[in-house]
Design an enzyme around this catalytic site. Structure first.
Site, PDB file in Angstrom:
ATOM      1  N   LYS A 112      48.353  45.360  30.784  1.00 56.53           N
ATOM      2  CA  LYS A 112      47.040  44.859  30.323  1.00 56.53           C
ATOM      3  C   LYS A 112      46.440  45.401  29.298  1.00 56.53           C
ATOM      4  CE  LYS A 112      44.738  42.905  34.424  1.00 56.53           C
ATOM      5  NZ  LYS A 112      43.568  42.632  35.192  1.00 56.53           N
ATOM      6  N   LYS A 195      55.665  36.296  36.834  1.00 55.28           N
ATOM      7  CA  LYS A 195      54.469  35.921  38.039  1.00 55.28           C
ATOM      8  C   LYS A 195      53.411  34.648  37.926  1.00 55.28           C
ATOM      9  CE  LYS A 195      50.965  38.751  38.315  1.00 55.28           C
ATOM     10  NZ  LYS A 195      50.178  39.836  38.699  1.00 55.28           N
ATOM     11  N   LYS A 198      46.557  33.867  36.676  1.00 54.69           N
ATOM     12  CA  LYS A 198      45.324  33.040  36.349  1.00 54.69           C
ATOM     13  C   LYS A 198      45.271  33.232  34.867  1.00 54.69           C
ATOM     14  CE  LYS A 198      42.867  36.407  39.032  1.00 54.69           C
ATOM     15  NZ  LYS A 198      42.187  36.656  40.219  1.00 54.69           N
TER      16      LYS A 198
HETATM   17  P1  TYM Z   1      44.132  40.395  41.818  1.00 52.46           P
HETATM   18  O1  TYM Z   1      42.995  40.080  41.946  1.00 52.46           O
HETATM   19  O2  TYM Z   1      44.946  40.489  40.654  1.00 52.46           O
HETATM   20  O3  TYM Z   1      45.178  39.618  42.901  1.00 52.46           O
HETATM   21  C1  TYM Z   1      44.839  39.333  44.343  1.00 52.46           C
HETATM   22  C2  TYM Z   1      45.766  39.632  45.376  1.00 52.46           C
HETATM   23  O4  TYM Z   1      46.623  38.413  45.116  1.00 52.46           O
HETATM   24  C3  TYM Z   1      47.903  38.979  44.836  1.00 52.46           C
HETATM   25  N1  TYM Z   1      48.850  38.199  44.075  1.00 52.46           N
HETATM   26  C4  TYM Z   1      49.981  37.512  44.242  1.00 52.46           C
HETATM   27  N2  TYM Z   1      50.632  37.424  45.181  1.00 52.46           N
HETATM   28  C5  TYM Z   1      51.865  36.841  44.989  1.00 52.46           C
HETATM   29  N3  TYM Z   1      52.375  36.320  43.969  1.00 52.46           N
HETATM   30  C6  TYM Z   1      51.563  35.999  42.825  1.00 52.46           C
HETATM   31  N4  TYM Z   1      51.789  35.509  41.809  1.00 52.46           N
HETATM   32  C7  TYM Z   1      50.262  36.756  42.900  1.00 52.46           C
HETATM   33  N5  TYM Z   1      48.995  37.062  42.168  1.00 52.46           N
HETATM   34  C8  TYM Z   1      48.474  37.783  42.638  1.00 52.46           C
HETATM   35  C9  TYM Z   1      47.893  40.396  44.409  1.00 52.46           C
HETATM   36  O5  TYM Z   1      49.102  41.056  44.752  1.00 52.46           O
HETATM   37  C10 TYM Z   1      46.462  40.888  45.124  1.00 52.46           C
HETATM   38  O6  TYM Z   1      47.025  41.223  46.508  1.00 52.46           O
HETATM   39  N6  TYM Z   1      44.078  45.468  42.019  1.00 52.46           N
HETATM   40  C11 TYM Z   1      43.994  44.340  42.804  1.00 52.46           C
HETATM   41  C12 TYM Z   1      42.528  44.147  43.325  1.00 52.46           C
HETATM   42  C13 TYM Z   1      42.223  45.246  44.323  1.00 52.46           C
HETATM   43  C14 TYM Z   1      42.521  45.659  45.688  1.00 52.46           C
HETATM   44  C15 TYM Z   1      41.806  46.692  45.880  1.00 52.46           C
HETATM   45  C16 TYM Z   1      43.597  45.265  46.326  1.00 52.46           C
HETATM   46  C17 TYM Z   1      41.108  46.072  43.970  1.00 52.46           C
HETATM   47  N7  TYM Z   1      40.873  46.944  44.899  1.00 52.46           N
HETATM   48  C18 TYM Z   1      42.093  47.494  46.977  1.00 52.46           C
HETATM   49  C19 TYM Z   1      43.769  46.037  47.465  1.00 52.46           C
HETATM   50  C20 TYM Z   1      43.164  46.872  47.780  1.00 52.46           C
HETATM   51  C21 TYM Z   1      44.227  42.947  41.976  1.00 52.46           C
HETATM   52  O7  TYM Z   1      44.023  43.278  40.568  1.00 52.46           O
HETATM   53  O8  TYM Z   1      44.436  41.751  42.495  1.00 52.46           O
END
Ligand code: TYM
Length: 334
Positions: A112, A195, A198
């Site tokens: 990032k 992957k 968005k």
């Molecule tokens: P984020 O917002 O990028 O994504 C949210 C969740 O969606 C999953 N995900 C995917 N799973 C499968 N295939 C994909 N292409 C895909 N894209 C996204 C992510 O693995 C995630 O589970 N850091 C985290 C948010 C967060 C969090 C937390 C998660 C903040 N605090 C505490 C768990 C516990 C994030 O950026 O997810």
């Protein structure tokens, strides 16, 4: 009962990756076996610039997505992170526990921040320490996420272990990542090695939870594939990342294993398989997007749900923060 925590960033629309890798599994974990806490992590989202009006809208839309997909805000605790200040407060303590070197190894930070790390926000660098706080402020033990969050969860364990060791306590639990199912890593429809995200510039690379039936069908029809038919064993999908991805998406949507998908569709050309997949995707996703749109008509109701969730979350978080301060020797903590 063991506690489940997970979060999603309100940094844009929801994708099929978020749905299959995260939200759908959050729904599966709802029930008597776990206490479930799900969070819209707005403080994480602003580690990169967010237009304020868009952040508001995306937070509400994400909440609508959770509910439309089956999260019951009575049963689960559903809220946005900034309404529970204990996350940021514990995050600061963890900034003083975690080491610079741990953060520098994070692949998401490297991706990032890109080449110009000097210009990235300090918050983006410290992001995983706030994420550890999100989880540990509830003493949560189970964290359902997609594959891409695995490294952050390992760091969460490292932070809990170091805190416990530094202060000679057995206070923060060691969390278990729950990375299960056929869709832990949904790939781009244009490139099976990337992957689904968005932030991909091409909208054809992803299915958005707000896409209508025509858009879903078009994107699946245009999805990149190789010219071969589907094999009769899963091994036959090795080195065929795009084909493998479509089989995984089918399996996750239908709640069956990739093996079963292969057993049912062996030998099919993509000209046949893709329309079946499109029909399945529309059947599963359309009711969710319709319900999301209906919920978005009443933003005040969404805000009430989030405020109520935040109040419930604080009841758990506040005593844990107080105990943490007490362990660290802060005057006034008790
Ligand atoms: P984020 O917002 O990028 O994504 C949210 C969740 O969606 C999953 N995900 C995917 N799973 C499968 N295939 C994909 N292409 C895909 N894209 C996204 C992510 O693995 C995630 O589970 N850091 C985290 C948010 C967060 C969090 C937390 C998660 C903040 N605090 C505490 C768990 C516990 C994030 O950026 O997810």
């Amino acid at each position: 009962t063991p506690r489940v925590f997970s979060g999603i960033q309100p940094s844009g629309g929801l994708t099929l990756g978020n749905y299959l890798g995260a939200i759908k599994r959050f729904v599966d974990m709802q029930g008597p076996e776990f206490e479930t806490i799900y969070c819209m992590v707005d403080l994480h989202a602003i580690t990169v610039w967010q237009d304020p009006a868009a952040l508001t809208r995306n937070t509400r839309e994400l909440c609508a997505g959770f509910i439309a997909a089956g999260i019951d805000p009575e049963q689960s605790i559903l809220f946005n992170q900034s309404q529970v200040p204990e996350h940021a407060q514990l995050g600061w303590i963890f900034n003083c526990v975690a080491r610079m070197g741990w953060m520098q190894r994070m692949t998401q930070w490297k991706d990032k921040a890109g080449k110009n790390q000097q210009n990235a926000s300090l918050g983006l660098f410290a992001y995983p320490s706030l994420m550890a706080a999100d989880i540990l402020i509830y003493h949560a033990t189970h964290v359902p996420v997609g594959e891409d969050q695995k490294q952050h969860l390992e760091l969460t364990r490292d932070i809990a272990i170091k805190f416990n060791n530094d202060f000679g306590v057995d206070f923060f639990p060691i969390t278990e990542p729950v990375i299960e199912g056929a869709a832990t890593r949904v790939m781009s429809l244009r490139d099976g090695t990337k992957k689904m995200s968005k932030s991909d510039p091409s909208d054809m690379s992803r299915i958005n939870m707000t896409d209508d039936a025509d858009a879903i069908a078009l994107k699946i029809r245009k999805a990149r594939t190789d010219p071969d038919p589907l094999p009769d064993t899963l091994e036959g999908l090795e080195d065929r990342p795009e084909a493998r991805n479509l089989v995984n998406i089918y399996a996750a949507l239908a709640d069956i294993s990739p093996e079963q998908v292969i057993a049912e569709h062996a030998g099919q050309q993509f000209g046949t398989f893709k329309p079946s997949l499109a029909d399945l995707a529309v059947a599963k996703l359309s009711p969710i997007s319709t319900e999301m749109a209906r919920l978005m008509d009443d933003p005040a109701e969404i805000d009430r749900i989030l405020a109520r969730g935040a109040a419930r979350a604080r009841e758990i978080a506040a005593p844990i923060l107080r105990q943490t301060y007490e362990i660290a020797g802060m005057v006034g903590a008790v």
